[in-house]
Design a protein around this motif. Structure first.
Motif, mmCIF file in Angstrom:
data_model
loop_
_atom_site.group_PDB
_atom_site.id
_atom_site.type_symbol
_atom_site.label_atom_id
_atom_site.label_comp_id
_atom_site.label_asym_id
_atom_site.label_seq_id
_atom_site.Cartn_x
_atom_site.Cartn_y
_atom_site.Cartn_z
ATOM 1 N N UNK A 140 -2.162 19.972 -9.955
ATOM 2 C CA UNK A 140 -1.222 18.877 -10.202
ATOM 3 C C UNK A 140 -0.229 19.249 -11.301
ATOM 4 N N UNK A 141 -0.710 19.878 -12.363
ATOM 5 C CA UNK A 141 0.194 20.300 -13.446
ATOM 6 C C UNK A 141 1.193 21.338 -12.936
ATOM 7 N N UNK A 142 0.713 22.303 -12.171
ATOM 8 C CA UNK A 142 1.594 23.334 -11.614
ATOM 9 C C UNK A 142 2.637 22.710 -10.690
ATOM 10 N N UNK A 161 9.484 0.779 -5.326
ATOM 11 C CA UNK A 161 10.340 1.493 -6.270
ATOM 12 C C UNK A 161 9.553 1.932 -7.514
ATOM 13 N N UNK A 162 8.431 1.275 -7.786
ATOM 14 C CA UNK A 162 7.618 1.574 -8.961
ATOM 15 C C UNK A 162 6.475 2.557 -8.689
ATOM 16 N N UNK A 163 6.320 3.004 -7.439
ATOM 17 C CA UNK A 163 5.233 3.940 -7.124
ATOM 18 C C UNK A 163 5.458 5.265 -7.858
ATOM 19 N N UNK A 164 4.389 6.023 -8.000
ATOM 20 C CA UNK A 164 4.483 7.308 -8.696
ATOM 21 C C UNK A 164 5.329 8.295 -7.901
ATOM 22 N N UNK A 165 6.013 9.161 -8.612
ATOM 23 C CA UNK A 165 6.762 10.246 -7.973
ATOM 24 C C UNK A 165 5.762 11.211 -7.356
ATOM 25 N N UNK A 166 5.988 11.562 -6.107
ATOM 26 C CA UNK A 166 5.063 12.430 -5.386
ATOM 27 C C UNK A 166 5.093 13.870 -5.874
ATOM 28 N N UNK A 167 4.066 14.581 -5.514
ATOM 29 C CA UNK A 167 3.963 15.995 -5.875
ATOM 30 C C UNK A 167 4.296 16.879 -4.672
ATOM 31 N N UNK A 168 5.082 17.922 -4.891
ATOM 32 C CA UNK A 168 5.289 18.892 -3.806
ATOM 33 C C UNK A 168 4.029 19.746 -3.670
ATOM 34 N N UNK A 169 3.819 20.253 -2.488
ATOM 35 C CA UNK A 169 2.679 21.143 -2.254
ATOM 36 C C UNK A 169 3.227 22.518 -1.887
ATOM 37 N N UNK A 221 -3.517 18.841 -0.757
ATOM 38 C CA UNK A 221 -2.762 17.781 -0.079
ATOM 39 C C UNK A 221 -3.695 16.614 0.259
ATOM 40 N N UNK A 222 -4.901 16.906 0.729
ATOM 41 C CA UNK A 222 -5.878 15.865 1.047
ATOM 42 C C UNK A 222 -6.369 15.199 -0.243
ATOM 43 N N UNK A 223 -6.562 15.987 -1.299
ATOM 44 C CA UNK A 223 -6.997 15.441 -2.585
ATOM 45 C C UNK A 223 -5.982 14.410 -3.083
ATOM 46 N N UNK A 224 -4.697 14.749 -3.006
ATOM 47 C CA UNK A 224 -3.641 13.827 -3.456
ATOM 48 C C UNK A 224 -3.670 12.551 -2.623
ATOM 49 N N UNK A 225 -3.832 12.681 -1.318
ATOM 50 C CA UNK A 225 -3.889 11.503 -0.448
ATOM 51 C C UNK A 225 -5.066 10.598 -0.832
ATOM 52 N N UNK A 226 -6.221 11.195 -1.121
ATOM 53 C CA UNK A 226 -7.388 10.403 -1.533
ATOM 54 C C UNK A 226 -7.145 9.745 -2.888
ATOM 55 N N UNK A 227 -6.522 10.467 -3.793
ATOM 56 C CA UNK A 227 -6.198 9.924 -5.110
ATOM 57 C C UNK A 227 -5.266 8.722 -4.959
ATOM 58 N N UNK A 246 -12.857 13.630 -7.855
ATOM 59 C CA UNK A 246 -13.443 14.886 -7.380
ATOM 60 C C UNK A 246 -12.713 16.050 -8.050
ATOM 61 N N UNK A 247 -13.457 16.911 -8.721
ATOM 62 C CA UNK A 247 -12.794 17.950 -9.500
ATOM 63 C C UNK A 247 -13.193 19.374 -9.133
ATOM 64 N N UNK A 248 -13.867 19.542 -8.004
ATOM 65 C CA UNK A 248 -14.217 20.904 -7.593
ATOM 66 C C UNK A 248 -12.931 21.674 -7.287
#
Length: 180
Positions: A97-99, A75-83, A20-26, A10-12
């Motif tokens: 995500x880039x920001x 231990x191999x999961x992706x590093x999370x993103x701060x919001x 935060x919800x987008x990241x959880x769905x991803x 979803x890219x809207x």
């Protein structure tokens, strides 16, 4: 190897709070019908031991390769993103995500694992991979994620491993390291 392209795309434009919800769905998304290249299939078929992140996009990527993990470890999961909450701004999830990743790399880790902790996980992950390679006496495939794979690669190099092939960091791409 980095996982295949997640089915959730979803890219809207979204606000910070919606991000935060987008990241959880991803994070809950698998790769759907995304299929690996023949080169990725060949590389995966040569592995004697398969290690994976527990996230659905990694596990479904292994399934698409016709492989099952011997070890699944957080231990191999992706590093999370701060919001960060910036009211009134809506951007594409890719820009957010880039920001957020840049902020994370600069040391801002609000509501996320700090970079230093992710680097400690990368040390643990590299140790698991090295031990696995020694025990299996052959190739080990890690199905992981972009940022965490890079952090793990730095640790492997610090341990004396050499990069002998680098495809990049896109979906299904793999970088190969050999013991020095």
């Amino acid at each position: 190897m980095r996982h295949g392209k997640p089915a959730f795309s979803k890219s809207a434009r979204v606000s910070c709070r919606e991000m935060a919800d987008w990241i959880a769905q991803y994070d809950r998304s698998d790769t759907g019908g995304d299929m690996p290249s023949e080169a990725s299939r060949l590389l995966a078929s040569s592995a004697l031991n398969i290690i994976s992140s527990p996230l659905p996009r990694a596990l479904s990527s292994l399934n698409a390769l016709g492989r099952k993990p011997d070890l699944i470890d957080d231990v191999f999961r992706e590093a999370g993103l701060p919001i960060f909450h910036l009211p009134g701004i809506k951007l594409s999830p890719t820009l957010w995500a880039a920001f957020f990743r840049i902020m994370w790399l600069c040391g801002f880790s609000r509501n996320a694992e700090p970079l230093g902790i992710a680097k400690q996980r990368a040390v643990q992950a590299a140790d698991i991979l090295v031990t696995s390679a020694k025990l299996s006496k052959g190739p080990v495939l890690l199905m992981g994620h972009g940022v965490m794979n890079r952090l793990i690669a730095k640790q492997l190099i610090a341990l004396g491993w050499k990069a002998c092939r680098q495809q990049g960091h896109g979906y299904w791409n793999a970088n190969i390291y050999k013991s020095g």
